[in-house]
Scaffold this motif. Structure first.
Motif, PDB file in Angstrom:
ATOM      1  N   HIS A   1      -3.410   8.373  -4.805  1.00 27.89           N
ATOM      2  CA  HIS A   1      -3.568   8.740  -3.397  1.00 27.89           C
ATOM      3  C   HIS A   1      -2.940   7.738  -2.440  1.00 27.89           C
ATOM      4  O   HIS A   1      -2.569   8.103  -1.325  1.00 27.89           O
ATOM      5  CB  HIS A   1      -5.055   8.883  -3.042  1.00 27.89           C
ATOM      6  CG  HIS A   1      -5.746   9.924  -3.865  1.00 27.89           C
ATOM      7  ND1 HIS A   1      -5.165  11.116  -4.225  1.00 27.89           N
ATOM      8  CD2 HIS A   1      -6.997   9.952  -4.400  1.00 27.89           C
ATOM      9  CE1 HIS A   1      -6.020  11.838  -4.940  1.00 27.89           C
ATOM     10  NE2 HIS A   1      -7.132  11.156  -5.060  1.00 27.89           N
ATOM     11  N   GLY A   2      -2.841   6.483  -2.871  1.00 27.22           N
ATOM     12  CA  GLY A   2      -2.310   5.447  -1.978  1.00 27.22           C
ATOM     13  C   GLY A   2      -0.796   5.359  -1.980  1.00 27.22           C
ATOM     14  O   GLY A   2      -0.209   4.597  -1.196  1.00 27.22           O
ATOM     15  N   ASN A   3      -0.150   6.148  -2.828  1.00 29.23           N
ATOM     16  CA  ASN A   3       1.310   6.057  -2.933  1.00 29.23           C
ATOM     17  C   ASN A   3       2.027   6.666  -1.735  1.00 29.23           C
ATOM     18  O   ASN A   3       1.553   7.612  -1.124  1.00 29.23           O
ATOM     19  CB  ASN A   3       1.792   6.760  -4.210  1.00 29.23           C
ATOM     20  CG  ASN A   3       1.643   5.897  -5.446  1.00 29.23           C
ATOM     21  OD1 ASN A   3       0.741   5.064  -5.495  1.00 29.23           O
ATOM     22  ND2 ASN A   3       2.495   6.093  -6.427  1.00 29.23           N
ATOM     23  N   VAL A   4       3.188   6.111  -1.454  1.00 28.97           N
ATOM     24  CA  VAL A   4       4.025   6.638  -0.385  1.00 28.97           C
ATOM     25  C   VAL A   4       4.510   8.042  -0.786  1.00 28.97           C
ATOM     26  O   VAL A   4       4.531   8.383  -1.975  1.00 28.97           O
ATOM     27  CB  VAL A   4       5.243   5.710  -0.185  1.00 28.97           C
ATOM     28  CG1 VAL A   4       6.229   5.856  -1.345  1.00 28.97           C
ATOM     29  CG2 VAL A   4       5.933   5.981   1.141  1.00 28.97           C
ATOM     30  N   GLY A   5       4.872   8.854   0.208  1.00 28.50           N
ATOM     31  CA  GLY A   5       5.386  10.199  -0.081  1.00 28.50           C
ATOM     32  C   GLY A   5       6.745  10.117  -0.756  1.00 28.50           C
ATOM     33  O   GLY A   5       7.425   9.087  -0.711  1.00 28.50           O
ATOM     34  N   LYS A   6       7.174  11.205  -1.401  1.00 25.48           N
ATOM     35  CA  LYS A   6       8.390  11.178  -2.217  1.00 25.48           C
ATOM     36  C   LYS A   6       9.654  10.839  -1.432  1.00 25.48           C
ATOM     37  O   LYS A   6      10.424   9.967  -1.841  1.00 25.48           O
ATOM     38  CB  LYS A   6       8.553  12.517  -2.946  1.00 25.48           C
ATOM     39  CG  LYS A   6       9.590  12.429  -4.033  1.00 25.48           C
ATOM     40  CD  LYS A   6       9.774  13.681  -4.868  1.00 25.48           C
ATOM     41  CE  LYS A   6      10.888  13.378  -5.911  1.00 25.48           C
ATOM     42  NZ  LYS A   6      11.264  14.544  -6.705  1.00 25.48           N
ATOM     43  N   GLU A   7       9.830  11.488  -0.299  1.00 25.64           N
ATOM     44  CA  GLU A   7      11.052  11.242   0.489  1.00 25.64           C
ATOM     45  C   GLU A   7      11.115   9.833   1.035  1.00 25.64           C
ATOM     46  O   GLU A   7      12.138   9.151   0.918  1.00 25.64           O
ATOM     47  CB  GLU A   7      11.126  12.240   1.653  1.00 25.64           C
ATOM     48  CG  GLU A   7      11.933  13.475   1.324  1.00 25.64           C
ATOM     49  CD  GLU A   7      12.247  14.293   2.569  1.00 25.64           C
ATOM     50  OE1 GLU A   7      12.100  15.531   2.500  1.00 25.64           O
ATOM     51  OE2 GLU A   7      12.622  13.681   3.604  1.00 25.64           O
ATOM     52  N   GLU A   8      10.012   9.413   1.655  1.00 31.10           N
ATOM     53  CA  GLU A   8       9.971   8.051   2.196  1.00 31.10           C
ATOM     54  C   GLU A   8      10.168   7.022   1.098  1.00 31.10           C
ATOM     55  O   GLU A   8      10.867   6.018   1.270  1.00 31.10           O
ATOM     56  CB  GLU A   8       8.602   7.803   2.823  1.00 31.10           C
ATOM     57  CG  GLU A   8       8.551   8.013   4.314  1.00 31.10           C
ATOM     58  CD  GLU A   8       7.273   7.449   4.895  1.00 31.10           C
ATOM     59  OE1 GLU A   8       6.250   8.161   4.868  1.00 31.10           O
ATOM     60  OE2 GLU A   8       7.315   6.287   5.342  1.00 31.10           O
ATOM     61  N   GLY A   9       9.519   7.285  -0.024  1.00 37.30           N
ATOM     62  CA  GLY A   9       9.607   6.373  -1.161  1.00 37.30           C
ATOM     63  C   GLY A   9      11.039   6.248  -1.645  1.00 37.30           C
ATOM     64  O   GLY A   9      11.512   5.157  -1.979  1.00 37.30           O
ATOM     65  N   GLN A  10      11.724   7.372  -1.670  1.00 38.00           N
ATOM     66  CA  GLN A  10      13.117   7.374  -2.122  1.00 38.00           C
ATOM     67  C   GLN A  10      13.991   6.554  -1.173  1.00 38.00           C
ATOM     68  O   GLN A  10      14.865   5.801  -1.617  1.00 38.00           O
ATOM     69  CB  GLN A  10      13.623   8.821  -2.202  1.00 38.00           C
ATOM     70  CG  GLN A  10      14.960   8.975  -2.871  1.00 38.00           C
ATOM     71  CD  GLN A  10      15.126  10.345  -3.521  1.00 38.00           C
ATOM     72  OE1 GLN A  10      14.341  11.258  -3.294  1.00 38.00           O
ATOM     73  NE2 GLN A  10      16.147  10.492  -4.352  1.00 38.00           N
ATOM     74  N   GLN A  11      13.714   6.675   0.118  1.00 38.77           N
ATOM     75  CA  GLN A  11      14.497   5.919   1.104  1.00 38.77           C
ATOM     76  C   GLN A  11      14.241   4.420   0.974  1.00 38.77           C
ATOM     77  O   GLN A  11      15.170   3.610   0.978  1.00 38.77           O
ATOM     78  CB  GLN A  11      14.140   6.377   2.517  1.00 38.77           C
ATOM     79  CG  GLN A  11      14.730   7.731   2.888  1.00 38.77           C
ATOM     80  CD  GLN A  11      14.141   8.272   4.185  1.00 38.77           C
ATOM     81  OE1 GLN A  11      13.603   7.516   5.005  1.00 38.77           O
ATOM     82  NE2 GLN A  11      14.225   9.573   4.364  1.00 38.77           N
TER      83      GLN A  11
END
Lengths: 192, 192
Positions: free
Chosen positions: B131-141
């Motif tokens: 639950h604490g992880n960054v979202g996929k798109e933001e994480g990719q950036q």
């Protein structure tokens, strides 16, 4: 702590002292007893005795299963061991052939336990410090207890016994020369 | 929090409210933006494209150097990246032939960056939650920025350029099929 938080807390502290209450700050991380990383492997090989003039190096190896790197902190006691063993052997991190995730006991898979005191390191500038780590003797005892309880848990599982999976472990205090082959280590951090 | 602490805090809270002060508890770990593990390797090989009907899998590999597994949390911003890059590339964790420890830039060694969102997992019973992880798109950036800034740092080092060391990285979102050969992974945890 942020500066604004510190100023606010100082006002709160003054106000509380006036009515006879004292504020005590506790560092949540100070109560950590151990830190582990958990990785999934297809095969892992770990040196347990370095080579010397008279003999070659000795190794242990496991096939499919879990590699647990482990470190204990100052203040860790043997009471934490059963909790660690139960959590690590029952957490559903092992991928089955069908893509489902199960515990290492259910896979069933082998377990390689690697002492990694370095996991307790805290960076201070360009250098790591290990001030929070447990002492060598205590650490060795806790490590031995952890290994022993993992071995008992796995031996008690009929599924594991029938499959012939095993628990192997590194030699505390040695260089942990490790070769790891994975289908994705699926690395997790578990602290206790 | 211990029961005694909770009771005490409740009294403090009541007392403070009477004089117009509110107590706000902050979770220290909520401000974490990223978590990394750092391991030393002799050689590492990482799949960057899985096999398909038309082609074999594609891999990247490095010789002696550092493997950095990386995960971003919710709330992470690009401001954290320079700090991460500076710390990770300058921390003295790489063993020279003489047994001394230097940074990967000074070794000089190669760097393999592996996306490992699993590092953000938190155990809830037998299951991991992210639950604490960054979202996929933001994480990719953020991941792409981290890789890019590492590449720039290494390219800017004449010592690294002369030695021909490299920065390689995994494909965000893929299964990170990794083979690791070490003379001791010397595993460290670094959080930002």
């Amino acid at each position: 702590m942020l500066y604004a938080e510190a100023v606010w807390l100082q006002s709160l502290d003054c106000a509380c002292k006036k009515i006879g209450i004292f504020i005590v700050m506790t560092d949540k991380t100070a109560s950590l007893q151990s830190r582990t990383t958990v990785q999934q492997c297809l095969h892992a090989r770990l040196q347990v005795k370095p080579p010397d003039e008279q003999s070659e190096a000795e190794w242990v190896e496991i096939d499919r299963g879990m590699v647990i790197c482990i470190c204990f902190f100052k203040g860790a006691t043997e009471d934490i061991i059963p909790k660690m063993v139960t959590s690590l052997l029952n957490i559903k991190l092992c991928e089955t052939d069908s893509g489902k995730y199960v515990s290492v006991l259910d896979l069933p898979g082998s377990v390689l336990i690697v002492p990694q005191a370095t996991l307790g390191g805290k960076a201070k500038g360009k250098v790591m410090q290990y001030h929070g780590n447990v002492g060598k003797e205590e650490g060795q005892q806790l490590y031995a207890q952890f290994v022993s309880q993992c071995e008992k848990e796995v031996a008690a599982s009929s599924k594991c016994s029938e499959a012939g999976v095993m628990v192997r472990h590194g030699t505390y205090g040695n260089r942990q020369v490790l070769k790891l082959d994975t289908n994705g280590p699926y690395t997790h951090l578990m602290e206790f």
